[in-house]
Design a protein around this motif. Structure first.
Motif, PDB file in Angstrom:
ATOM      1  N   PHE A   1      18.930 -14.976  32.664  1.00 23.01           N
ATOM      2  CA  PHE A   1      18.853 -15.893  31.531  1.00 23.01           C
ATOM      3  C   PHE A   1      19.222 -15.131  30.260  1.00 23.01           C
ATOM      4  CE2 PHE A   1      16.596 -18.300  34.592  1.00 23.01           C
ATOM      5  CZ  PHE A   1      16.493 -19.613  34.142  1.00 23.01           C
ATOM      6  N   LEU A   2      20.216 -15.648  29.535  1.00 23.28           N
ATOM      7  CA  LEU A   2      20.615 -15.096  28.245  1.00 23.28           C
ATOM      8  C   LEU A   2      20.042 -16.003  27.162  1.00 23.28           C
ATOM      9  CD1 LEU A   2      22.192 -13.149  26.466  1.00 23.28           C
ATOM     10  CD2 LEU A   2      24.264 -14.476  26.938  1.00 23.28           C
ATOM     11  N   LEU A   3      19.145 -15.461  26.313  1.00 24.46           N
ATOM     12  CA  LEU A   3      18.353 -16.285  25.401  1.00 24.46           C
ATOM     13  C   LEU A   3      18.289 -15.663  24.009  1.00 24.46           C
ATOM     14  CD1 LEU A   3      15.334 -16.808  27.846  1.00 24.46           C
ATOM     15  CD2 LEU A   3      17.217 -18.417  27.471  1.00 24.46           C
ATOM     16  N   ASP A   4      17.888 -16.499  23.048  1.00 16.12           N
ATOM     17  CA  ASP A   4      17.650 -16.060  21.684  1.00 16.12           C
ATOM     18  C   ASP A   4      16.243 -15.454  21.623  1.00 16.12           C
ATOM     19  OD1 ASP A   4      16.989 -15.806  19.001  1.00 16.12           O
ATOM     20  OD2 ASP A   4      17.827 -17.741  18.413  1.00 16.12           O
ATOM     21  N   PRO A   5      16.106 -14.182  21.249  1.00 12.66           N
ATOM     22  CA  PRO A   5      14.780 -13.554  21.270  1.00 12.66           C
ATOM     23  C   PRO A   5      13.832 -14.079  20.201  1.00 12.66           C
ATOM     24  CG  PRO A   5      16.370 -12.076  20.267  1.00 12.66           C
ATOM     25  CD  PRO A   5      17.155 -13.254  20.796  1.00 12.66           C
ATOM     26  N   VAL A   6      14.352 -14.692  19.134  1.00 18.13           N
ATOM     27  CA  VAL A   6      13.491 -15.184  18.066  1.00 18.13           C
ATOM     28  C   VAL A   6      12.860 -16.519  18.456  1.00 18.13           C
ATOM     29  CG1 VAL A   6      13.398 -15.938  15.660  1.00 18.13           C
ATOM     30  CG2 VAL A   6      14.781 -13.944  16.292  1.00 18.13           C
ATOM     31  N   ARG A   7      13.671 -17.444  18.944  1.00 16.20           N
ATOM     32  CA  ARG A   7      13.141 -18.773  19.249  1.00 16.20           C
ATOM     33  C   ARG A   7      12.472 -18.828  20.623  1.00 16.20           C
ATOM     34  NH1 ARG A   7      16.238 -22.559  22.157  1.00 16.20           N
ATOM     35  NH2 ARG A   7      15.455 -24.204  20.796  1.00 16.20           N
ATOM     36  N   THR A   8      12.720 -17.868  21.490  1.00 18.80           N
ATOM     37  CA  THR A   8      12.088 -17.838  22.808  1.00 18.80           C
ATOM     38  C   THR A   8      10.703 -17.222  22.681  1.00 18.80           C
ATOM     39  OG1 THR A   8      14.255 -17.532  23.848  1.00 18.80           O
ATOM     40  CG2 THR A   8      12.324 -17.082  25.194  1.00 18.80           C
ATOM     41  N   THR A   9       9.703 -17.899  23.208  1.00 12.48           N
ATOM     42  CA  THR A   9       8.327 -17.425  23.077  1.00 12.48           C
ATOM     43  C   THR A   9       7.966 -16.457  24.203  1.00 12.48           C
ATOM     44  OG1 THR A   9       7.368 -19.203  24.427  1.00 12.48           O
ATOM     45  CG2 THR A   9       7.718 -19.661  22.081  1.00 12.48           C
ATOM     46  N   SER A  10       6.907 -15.695  23.954  1.00  7.12           N
ATOM     47  CA  SER A  10       6.425 -14.774  24.982  1.00  7.12           C
ATOM     48  C   SER A  10       5.930 -15.530  26.211  1.00  7.12           C
ATOM     49  CB  SER A  10       5.298 -13.899  24.414  1.00  7.12           C
ATOM     50  OG  SER A  10       5.775 -13.094  23.363  1.00  7.12           O
ATOM     51  N   ALA A  11       5.384 -16.741  26.003  1.00  9.44           N
ATOM     52  CA  ALA A  11       4.937 -17.550  27.142  1.00  9.44           C
ATOM     53  C   ALA A  11       6.129 -17.958  28.013  1.00  9.44           C
ATOM     54  CB  ALA A  11       4.188 -18.783  26.649  1.00  9.44           C
ATOM     55  N   GLU A  12       7.264 -18.265  27.376  1.00 12.83           N
ATOM     56  CA  GLU A  12       8.448 -18.654  28.136  1.00 12.83           C
ATOM     57  C   GLU A  12       9.031 -17.471  28.895  1.00 12.83           C
ATOM     58  OE1 GLU A  12      10.141 -22.320  25.344  1.00 12.83           O
ATOM     59  OE2 GLU A  12      10.573 -20.241  24.791  1.00 12.83           O
ATOM     60  N   THR A  13       9.073 -16.313  28.256  1.00 12.79           N
ATOM     61  CA  THR A  13       9.583 -15.150  28.981  1.00 12.79           C
ATOM     62  C   THR A  13       8.646 -14.765  30.122  1.00 12.79           C
ATOM     63  OG1 THR A  13       8.536 -13.616  27.417  1.00 12.79           O
ATOM     64  CG2 THR A  13      10.815 -14.269  26.970  1.00 12.79           C
TER      65      THR A  13
END
Length: 289
Positions: free
Chosen positions: A81-93
């Motif tokens: 998964f390639l994601l935006d680290p700012v808008r992606t939450t720790s719960a999602e990761t």
């Protein structure tokens, strides 16, 4: 009245005294047995932010997902998964890592935006011309490494702290545009190599997003490549230094029929898919070989 004598106490065997060395050996064995985990009782503890492994021998079989907009769909059947680290939450990761997904954060390294959380850390003299198509973004003078390094290092640390195991550097090709500074091929090459080294120092796997003209020079420094529309642009062959080195090439097309372009890209060994330019959750992946 006759008083019966009290029964004699039963004889006890004298205690056997073990040799001192044997006593220590028995104690050590008992300690190991008591402290050893029982199989199946607990999952191994993983430190916060520890990435999932990137086994090179499996790279060519990975499917991937690239999502930067809309509610994140953690159920997508993709390995990476390639994601935006700012808008992606720790719960999602955490939810993705719980499913053994490999996480890549996308970090802009060569441009500035006033909406960035760390925008005030970029001095005005580092900001150049507007980025085409993004008038609020400006190119950065990547020759000023000592000024940029601590800011970009903190962006990488944000990725690491949220559980990403890799970083794809974006906007790392200012020399191909009109950045407002006299950047040349060698300036960009040095900057990108420094970023790869910085990522490794922070325990992140470095990936190159774009900058196709420098792929041949940078493939030894990076672990994977991310490409947009190499079929439409007719430049897929330029990415072969990664594929030939058994390094993943994550490729996306925004137009065209996957039944047609997948023949080319999968043949090259790329992980390919069709996406909307909005990069939301929808995807149409190419089948694995």
């Amino acid at each position: 009245m006759r008083i019966r004598p009290a029964p004699a106490a039963p004889r006890t065997r004298p205690a056997r005294v073990l040799p001192r060395g044997l006593c220590r050996g028995v104690a050590a064995v008992m300690t190991v047995l008591l402290l050893a985990p029982v199989p199946g009782c607990e999952r191994p503890l993983v430190p916060p932010g520890a990435p999932t492994p990137w086994p090179a021998e499996l790279a060519w079989r990975w499917q991937w997902q690239w999502q930067l907009t809309g509610p994140l769909d953690v159920t997508v059947e993709a390995d990476v998964f390639l994601l935006d680290p700012v808008r992606t939450t720790s719960a999602e990761t955490a939810a993705l890592r719980d499913r053994d997904r490999r996480l890549v954060c996308q970090v802009r390294v060569g441009t500035y935006a006033p909406t960035d959380p760390d925008a005030d850390r970029f001095p005005a003299e580092l900001r150049g011309s507007p980025v085409t198509g993004r008038p609020d973004h400006r190119w950065l003078d990547v020759r000023r490494w000592n000024t940029l390094k601590p800011v970009l290092a903190d962006r990488f640390r944000l990725c690491r702290g949220k559980g990403f195991g890799a970083v794809a550097i974006d906007d790392a090709d200012g020399y191909l545009h009109r950045p407002g500074f006299p950047l040349d091929f060698d300036d960009q090459l040095l900057f990108n190599r420094r970023l790869a080294t910085l990522a490794r120092q922070l325990d992140l796997s470095p990936g190159l997003l774009g900058d196709v003209p420098q792929v041949a020079a940078l493939a030894p420094d990076f672990d994977f490549a991310v490409n947009q529309e190499c079929v439409r642009r007719r430049e897929c062959a330029k990415l072969l230094p990664f594929a030939d080195a058994r390094k993943p090439v994550f490729h996306v097309e925004y137009t065209g029929d996957p039944a047609e372009f997948c023949v080319t890209t999968v043949g090259y060994g790329f992980a390919s898919m069709r996406k909307d330019r909005a990069l939301d959750a929808w995807r149409d992946p190419c089948p694995l070989p």
